[in-house]
Design a protein around this motif. Structure first.
Motif, PDB file in Angstrom:
ATOM      1  N   THR A  27     -36.029  14.896   3.812  1.00  0.00           N
ATOM      2  CA  THR A  27     -37.249  14.500   4.512  1.00  0.00           C
ATOM      3  C   THR A  27     -38.356  15.434   4.049  1.00  0.00           C
ATOM      4  OG1 THR A  27     -35.992  13.778   6.437  1.00  0.00           O
ATOM      5  CG2 THR A  27     -38.337  14.197   6.767  1.00  0.00           C
ATOM      6  N   THR A  29     -42.950  15.824   3.606  1.00  0.00           N
ATOM      7  CA  THR A  29     -44.281  15.366   3.983  1.00  0.00           C
ATOM      8  C   THR A  29     -45.234  15.709   2.849  1.00  0.00           C
ATOM      9  OG1 THR A  29     -43.782  15.853   6.295  1.00  0.00           O
ATOM     10  CG2 THR A  29     -46.087  15.509   5.750  1.00  0.00           C
ATOM     11  N   GLU A  37     -56.239   0.829   7.362  1.00  0.00           N
ATOM     12  CA  GLU A  37     -54.942   0.166   7.466  1.00  0.00           C
ATOM     13  C   GLU A  37     -54.516  -0.450   6.134  1.00  0.00           C
ATOM     14  OE1 GLU A  37     -52.711   0.296  10.011  1.00  0.00           O
ATOM     15  OE2 GLU A  37     -54.150   1.737  10.824  1.00  0.00           O
ATOM     16  N   LYS A  40     -52.998   2.344   4.302  1.00  0.00           N
ATOM     17  CA  LYS A  40     -51.664   2.627   4.852  1.00  0.00           C
ATOM     18  C   LYS A  40     -50.627   1.707   4.226  1.00  0.00           C
ATOM     19  CE  LYS A  40     -49.048   2.599   9.199  1.00  0.00           C
ATOM     20  NZ  LYS A  40     -48.296   3.833   9.024  1.00  0.00           N
ATOM     21  N   GLU A  41     -50.919   0.431   4.206  1.00  0.00           N
ATOM     22  CA  GLU A  41     -49.977  -0.537   3.650  1.00  0.00           C
ATOM     23  C   GLU A  41     -49.737  -0.287   2.158  1.00  0.00           C
ATOM     24  OE1 GLU A  41     -49.626  -5.357   3.055  1.00  0.00           O
ATOM     25  OE2 GLU A  41     -50.811  -4.594   4.727  1.00  0.00           O
ATOM     26  N   GLU A  44     -47.743   3.109   1.628  1.00  0.00           N
ATOM     27  CA  GLU A  44     -46.331   2.970   1.985  1.00  0.00           C
ATOM     28  C   GLU A  44     -45.587   2.082   1.000  1.00  0.00           C
ATOM     29  OE1 GLU A  44     -46.964   3.759   6.764  1.00  0.00           O
ATOM     30  OE2 GLU A  44     -46.454   1.736   6.092  1.00  0.00           O
ATOM     31  N   LYS A  54     -37.504   5.746   3.783  1.00  0.00           N
ATOM     32  CA  LYS A  54     -38.586   5.541   4.751  1.00  0.00           C
ATOM     33  C   LYS A  54     -39.854   6.165   4.202  1.00  0.00           C
ATOM     34  CE  LYS A  54     -39.998   6.372   9.507  1.00  0.00           C
ATOM     35  NZ  LYS A  54     -39.647   6.926  10.807  1.00  0.00           N
ATOM     36  N   ALA A  55     -40.986   5.472   4.424  1.00  0.00           N
ATOM     37  CA  ALA A  55     -42.300   5.994   4.057  1.00  0.00           C
ATOM     38  C   ALA A  55     -43.260   5.597   5.174  1.00  0.00           C
ATOM     39  CB  ALA A  55     -42.761   5.418   2.726  1.00  0.00           C
ATOM     40  N   ASP A  56     -43.861   6.584   5.819  1.00  0.00           N
ATOM     41  CA  ASP A  56     -44.763   6.318   6.946  1.00  0.00           C
ATOM     42  C   ASP A  56     -45.994   7.209   6.820  1.00  0.00           C
ATOM     43  OD1 ASP A  56     -45.728   5.298   9.368  1.00  0.00           O
ATOM     44  OD2 ASP A  56     -44.660   6.801  10.553  1.00  0.00           O
ATOM     45  N   TRP A  57     -47.158   6.578   6.507  1.00  0.00           N
ATOM     46  CA  TRP A  57     -48.407   7.318   6.340  1.00  0.00           C
ATOM     47  C   TRP A  57     -49.201   7.290   7.641  1.00  0.00           C
ATOM     48  CZ3 TRP A  57     -53.759   5.780   5.883  1.00  0.00           C
ATOM     49  CH2 TRP A  57     -54.606   6.789   5.401  1.00  0.00           C
ATOM     50  N   ASN A  58     -49.724   8.455   8.048  1.00  0.00           N
ATOM     51  CA  ASN A  58     -50.535   8.580   9.257  1.00  0.00           C
ATOM     52  C   ASN A  58     -51.999   8.666   8.849  1.00  0.00           C
ATOM     53  OD1 ASN A  58     -52.075  10.048  11.362  1.00  0.00           O
ATOM     54  ND2 ASN A  58     -50.107  10.045  12.423  1.00  0.00           N
ATOM     55  N   LEU A  64     -48.026  11.675   4.651  1.00  0.00           N
ATOM     56  CA  LEU A  64     -46.999  10.675   4.443  1.00  0.00           C
ATOM     57  C   LEU A  64     -45.641  11.327   4.683  1.00  0.00           C
ATOM     58  CD1 LEU A  64     -46.139   7.828   3.354  1.00  0.00           C
ATOM     59  CD2 LEU A  64     -45.980   8.916   1.105  1.00  0.00           C
TER      60      LEU A  64
END
Length: 115
Positions: A27, A29, A37, A40-41, A44, A54-58, A64
């Motif tokens: 894991t 960052t 948005e 973001k899409e 990711e 898993k890839a999750d951008w804030n 990320l």
């Protein structure tokens, strides 16, 4: 018969070696530039290369979260894929040609877009 025995021994040894390898799930960052948005899409999607779980951008923190298998990919490969999509990722900067392909709402270098 000797040849058959050698082949069988080789197969047995190679299967034991391959079963002995364990997944190395990591894991991490990384900072990624973006503003909306759509970013973001895109970020990711670009991060989700082979080996990424898993890839999750804030959007707020510009971070990320990535979970990936180190035997299948590297952080640098993930960052490079994101940069090719037009977003600076960690130490890897997007080329101007890739950045210029972004929609105008995603222009993270434009002070009028980024407040």
């Amino acid at each position: 018969m000797k040849t058959l025995l050698i082949i069988f021994s080789f197969i047995l040894i190679s299967t034991q070696i391959s079963f002995g390898q364990k997944k190395q799930i990591v894991t991490d960052t990384v900072s990624v530039d973006g503003v909306c948005e759509q970013c973001k899409e895109r970020i990711e999607d670009a991060a989700f290369i082979k080996g990424v779980k898993k890839a999750d951008w804030n959007k707020t923190t510009k971070k990320l979260l990535i979970i990936y298998d180190q035997h299948k990919t590297t952080l640098k490969a993930i960052e490079t894929s994101i940069a090719k999509a037009g977003h600076n990722a960690g130490e890897i900067k997007a080329l101007p040609a890739d950045y210029n392909k972004l929609p105008s709402c995603c222009a993270y270098k434009d002070p009028q877009i980024v407040h």
